[in-house]
Structures are given as C-alpha cells and as structure tokens.
Scaffold this active site. Structure first.
Site, short mmCIF file in Angstrom:
data_model
loop_
_atom_site.label_atom_id
_atom_site.label_comp_id
_atom_site.label_asym_id
_atom_site.label_seq_id
_atom_site.Cartn_x
_atom_site.Cartn_y
_atom_site.Cartn_z
N PRO A 13 9.70 -7.20 -27.58
CA PRO A 13 10.18 -7.50 -28.92
C PRO A 13 9.42 -6.80 -30.04
O PRO A 13 8.20 -6.64 -29.97
CB PRO A 13 9.98 -9.03 -29.03
CG PRO A 13 9.06 -9.40 -27.94
CD PRO A 13 9.26 -8.39 -26.85
N ASN A 14 10.19 -6.41 -31.03
CA ASN A 14 9.72 -5.80 -32.28
C ASN A 14 9.30 -4.33 -32.12
O ASN A 14 8.99 -3.67 -33.11
CB ASN A 14 8.58 -6.62 -32.92
CG ASN A 14 9.00 -8.05 -33.21
OD1 ASN A 14 10.03 -8.27 -33.85
ND2 ASN A 14 8.27 -9.03 -32.72
N ARG A 21 7.08 -0.73 -38.69
CA ARG A 21 6.33 -1.97 -38.42
C ARG A 21 4.81 -1.76 -38.51
O ARG A 21 4.24 -1.06 -37.67
CB ARG A 21 6.69 -2.46 -37.01
CG ARG A 21 5.95 -3.71 -36.60
CD ARG A 21 6.12 -3.99 -35.11
NE ARG A 21 5.40 -5.19 -34.76
CZ ARG A 21 5.08 -5.53 -33.54
NH1 ARG A 21 5.42 -4.76 -32.51
NH2 ARG A 21 4.42 -6.64 -33.32
N TYR A 26 0.16 0.11 -35.76
CA TYR A 26 0.92 0.70 -34.66
C TYR A 26 1.22 2.19 -34.83
O TYR A 26 1.78 2.80 -33.93
CB TYR A 26 2.23 -0.08 -34.47
CG TYR A 26 1.98 -1.52 -34.09
CD1 TYR A 26 1.36 -1.84 -32.88
CD2 TYR A 26 2.33 -2.57 -34.93
CE1 TYR A 26 1.10 -3.15 -32.53
CE2 TYR A 26 2.08 -3.90 -34.59
CZ TYR A 26 1.46 -4.18 -33.38
OH TYR A 26 1.20 -5.48 -33.03
N ASN A 77 5.33 -2.24 -22.02
CA ASN A 77 4.67 -2.82 -23.18
C ASN A 77 5.41 -4.12 -23.48
O ASN A 77 6.46 -4.11 -24.12
CB ASN A 77 4.72 -1.88 -24.39
CG ASN A 77 3.93 -2.45 -25.57
OD1 ASN A 77 3.59 -3.63 -25.59
ND2 ASN A 77 3.65 -1.60 -26.54
N ALA A 80 4.69 -9.13 -27.69
CA ALA A 80 4.17 -10.51 -27.79
C ALA A 80 4.35 -11.29 -26.49
O ALA A 80 3.57 -12.22 -26.22
CB ALA A 80 4.84 -11.24 -28.95
N GLU A 101 0.60 -1.74 -17.48
CA GLU A 101 0.78 -2.43 -18.77
C GLU A 101 0.22 -1.53 -19.86
O GLU A 101 -0.88 -0.97 -19.70
CB GLU A 101 0.02 -3.76 -18.71
CG GLU A 101 0.01 -4.53 -20.01
CD GLU A 101 -0.95 -5.74 -19.96
OE1 GLU A 101 -1.62 -5.93 -18.92
OE2 GLU A 101 -1.04 -6.45 -20.96
N HIS A 103 -0.37 -0.96 -24.28
CA HIS A 103 -0.30 -1.43 -25.66
C HIS A 103 -0.72 -0.29 -26.57
O HIS A 103 -1.66 0.46 -26.24
CB HIS A 103 -1.22 -2.63 -25.89
CG HIS A 103 -0.88 -3.78 -25.01
ND1 HIS A 103 0.19 -4.62 -25.26
CD2 HIS A 103 -1.43 -4.21 -23.84
CE1 HIS A 103 0.26 -5.52 -24.29
NE2 HIS A 103 -0.70 -5.29 -23.42
N ARG A 110 -8.25 -7.66 -31.78
CA ARG A 110 -7.40 -8.29 -32.80
C ARG A 110 -7.52 -9.83 -32.73
O ARG A 110 -8.51 -10.35 -32.24
CB ARG A 110 -5.97 -7.78 -32.61
CG ARG A 110 -5.88 -6.25 -32.76
CD ARG A 110 -4.48 -5.75 -32.61
NE ARG A 110 -3.60 -6.31 -33.62
CZ ARG A 110 -2.25 -6.30 -33.52
NH1 ARG A 110 -1.68 -5.74 -32.46
NH2 ARG A 110 -1.53 -6.82 -34.47
C1 DQA Z 1 1.39 -4.72 -28.70
C2 DQA Z 1 0.29 -5.74 -28.95
C3 DQA Z 1 0.86 -7.16 -28.96
O1 DQA Z 1 -0.17 -8.10 -29.23
C4 DQA Z 1 1.91 -7.30 -30.03
O2 DQA Z 1 2.52 -8.58 -29.98
C5 DQA Z 1 2.94 -6.22 -30.00
C6 DQA Z 1 2.52 -4.86 -29.71
C7 DQA Z 1 0.87 -3.27 -28.80
O3 DQA Z 1 1.55 -2.37 -28.33
O4 DQA Z 1 -0.21 -3.04 -29.38
O5 DQA Z 1 4.10 -6.44 -30.31
O6 DQA Z 1 1.90 -4.91 -27.39
#
Ligand code: DQA
Length: 151
Positions: A13-14, A21, A26, A77, A80, A101, A103, A110
């Site tokens: 998500p997002n 964003r 990011y 990725n 959340a 995995e 990020h 964070r």
């Molecule tokens: C994320 C880190 C997560 O904590 C966050 O909720 C994201 C992006 C990252 O790529 O840094 O949506 O996965």
C-alpha cells in the site's frame, strides 16, 4: 539465447504514490521509474521482471499464492503490511523459491512501530535503506540465489 526466469516484484500500500509521497523519506522516483530500472537490470541478470502494486492485502496475498503455484522468486516491499500482516507472513512462509524483503527507507531508523517486521523471518533476507537501489540489490541477490540457467 537463454530463457529468462520470471520474478515477481510485489509492492504494497501507498507505494503507487512514490514520487509524490514524502519524497524526503522515499525519494523522487515513481514506481514506474523503479519498474523501468528493475526491468533493465533484470535483462542483464537474466530475469523477467513482473512488477505489481496494490493497496489491497487480499490481492497481495493472491500474488504470493501465484508465486507459490508457479515456483517464482519474489522481491517484496510489503510497505505498512510489513509491520502487522500475519496473513501475508503466512502466505510467504509457503514459498518454494527465494524471497527477498525490500524497503526504500531504513525502518530501524524510523518510528518504533516500523522496527518490527513480521515478514523478515520467512524471507531469505532483507535489504533496506538504499532507496531504489534496495530493489536492485534484491534482484542481484535473487540472481545469485537461483544461479545461472535457472530459467
Ligand atoms: C516502506 C517502509 C514502511 O514502514 C512503510 O510503511 C512503507 C514503505 C519502505 O519502503 O521504506 O510504506 O516499506
């Protein structure tokens, strides 16, 4: 010419909002930019990149099931969902091919709720904190794990 190995690069998500964003966290690359970079690197590594994004947990889990059925390596990725989705974790635990995995940011640096990943224990490894390069490093890890001619 050797056959390419398909790899699912799954995004939660997002992440479809990347570019707009929170760019200070990011970066400025959009998900399309990331897809283009992954596709170009994949061609060099012998990987056929299938990059997808969803805001929907059920859809993401469906794609993990597809990876299980097709025995495909996964770069994920989970965004959340990383921090609380036991359903996603259980889906990934079924894997029959490498899982990495990724990020963009470094969750350990964070907020405290980001310090827990319920997914990490069922992945081969986690790459975080390198922005778009996290994806590139993950693809290199997948290529190294599956070895030459795995396709
Ligand atoms: C994320 C880190 C997560 O904590 C966050 O909720 C994201 C992006 C990252 O790529 O840094 O949506 O996965």
């Amino acid at each position: 010419m050797s056959r390419l190995t398909a790899v699912l690069v799954l995004n939660g998500p997002n992440l479809g909002m990347l570019g707009a964003r929170e760019p200070e966290i990011y970066g400025s690359a959009t998900l399309s930019d990331i897809a283009a970079q992954c596709t170009a690197l994949g061609a060099e590594l012998g990987l056929q990149i299938d990059l997808r994004q969803t805001d929907d947990e059920a859809e993401l889990i469906g794609w993990v099931h597809e990876a299980f059925e097709r025995r495909l390596p996964v770069v994920i990725n989970p965004a959340a969902f990383t921090h609380y989705s036991y359903a996603l974790r259980d889906a990934l635990a079924m894997r029959r091919a490498p899982v990495v995995e990724v990020h963009l940011s470094n969750p350990a640096a964070r907020e405290s709720f980001r310090h827990t990943s319920v997914v990490s224990a069922v992945a081969d490894g986690t790459i975080c904190g390198f922005g778009v390069r996290s994806y590139e490093l993950a693809l290199r890890a997948i290529a190294a794990m599956i070895g030459p001619g795995a396709g």
